[in-house]
Every structure is written in C-alpha cells, then in structure tokens.
Design an enzyme around this catalytic site. Structure first.
Site, PDB file in Angstrom:
ATOM      1  N   CYS A  91      28.223  24.882 -56.472  1.00 17.65           N
ATOM      2  CA  CYS A  91      27.529  24.178 -55.391  1.00 17.65           C
ATOM      3  C   CYS A  91      26.042  24.337 -55.638  1.00 17.65           C
ATOM      4  O   CYS A  91      25.625  25.001 -56.588  1.00 17.65           O
ATOM      5  CB  CYS A  91      27.949  24.655 -54.010  1.00 17.65           C
ATOM      6  SG  CYS A  91      27.402  26.288 -53.525  1.00 17.65           S
ATOM      7  N   HIS A 124      34.835  44.809 -63.701  1.00 21.09           N
ATOM      8  CA  HIS A 124      34.797  45.765 -62.598  1.00 21.09           C
ATOM      9  C   HIS A 124      35.407  45.237 -61.315  1.00 21.09           C
ATOM     10  O   HIS A 124      35.867  46.013 -60.485  1.00 21.09           O
ATOM     11  CB  HIS A 124      33.365  46.232 -62.333  1.00 21.09           C
ATOM     12  CG  HIS A 124      32.782  46.966 -63.485  1.00 21.09           C
ATOM     13  ND1 HIS A 124      32.963  48.317 -63.668  1.00 21.09           N
ATOM     14  CD2 HIS A 124      32.051  46.532 -64.539  1.00 21.09           C
ATOM     15  CE1 HIS A 124      32.358  48.686 -64.788  1.00 21.09           C
ATOM     16  NE2 HIS A 124      31.804  47.633 -65.336  1.00 21.09           N
TER      17      HIS A 124
END
Length: 162
Positions: A91, A124
């Site tokens: 976006c 992670h």
C-alpha cells in the site's frame, strides 16, 4: 522454483530405521495492493513468475483510488486458511496493510524496509506476509533484493505464537 523445505519421515520396522524423503509442493504466493502500490505489485508479479513461482494476484488492477483493507483481507484470508503459504501486500505507506493483515489468526505480517528487516522478519518472527511501501519504493527493481532475502530466509524460531 520456490518450494517449501523437504521433510524426512523416519519409520522403525523390525529394528531397521528407514528414512523417506518427502518433497513438498511448490508454494503459492498471494499478492495484493491498493492504488498506491499497483505498479510495484505488477512488477513483482512479473518478477516472481519469471522465476517459476506460482502467484495469485488479488488486485487492485488500476490506479483508481480503492480501500486497501479490501485487498489486504483477500491475501490475509488465503494465508490464514493455508491456501497460500506466503503473501505480499503493498500500500502507499505499508502501515495500513500491516495493521489490516495482522488482524487475521495465523498471519504474521511485517513491513519490510531493507534487507535486514526482510531477513529478521522471517528468521525471528516467521513472517508469512511481506508488506512493502508503494510510495517509498519509487524504482520497482529496488524491491527485488528485500523480496529475495525474505523468500530465502527461514524461521529459526517462532518468537510469537499464533
């Protein structure tokens, strides 16, 4: 062609351990954008398809103003349901799509701005949706490197359970 990692199935018959390699099917990436990211989306669809990646484009298709949550929902639903293993959302700022996508159970969307955030979002945080800013990426080919890093990285651990 991008595939999910192969897994080994071990069985024990008559004190003999047998390992069988099970190949997993190529992954499908769902992609969507608002009007502020449509040019980058179209570029990335072509880039991924040229490398043999299956991509489903959930729009938008033009530069007319649209509501980003409509397109964020379509991609996020596919990832949440397991119909797509990963997703890409774009976006104007990247923030709105990140917020919208993370409302879906099982979705871990990360706004990626450089190579390090691309890598750590997968390693992670096990991000399964990559979010990019259409406004910040004026040259579409600049988005290739974070996308490549994100695709190539695997989760080392899951810091945040669903």
């Amino acid at each position: 062609m991008l595939t999910t990692p192969a897994i080994f199935l071990f069985t024990n018959h008559s004190s003999k351990i047998k390992g069988t390699l099970i190949e997993r099917a190529p992954i499908m990436i769902a992609i969507g954008s608002d009007h502020g990211g449509v040019e980058l989306k179209d570029y990335l669809v072509g880039f991924l398809c040229s490398r043999g990646v299956e991509v489903r484009d959930f729009g938008t298709q033009g530069r007319e103003s649209v509501d980003y949550p409509d397109f964020g929902r379509e991609v996020s639903l596919r990832v949440a349901r397991g119909e797509a293993e990963r997703g890409i959302l774009i976006c104007t700022s990247g923030i709105g799509m990140s917020i919208a996508a993370n409302k879906f159970p099982g979705v871990r969307a990360a706004l990626v701005v450089d190579l390090d955030s691309a890598r750590t979002s997968r390693e992670h945080n096990d991000a399964n949706i990559l979010v990019l800013s259409g406004a910040k990426t004026k040259k579409p080919n600049v988005a290739r490197n974070p996308l490549r890093r994100w695709k190539a990285s695997t989760a080392c651990r899951k810091d945040y359970p669903d």
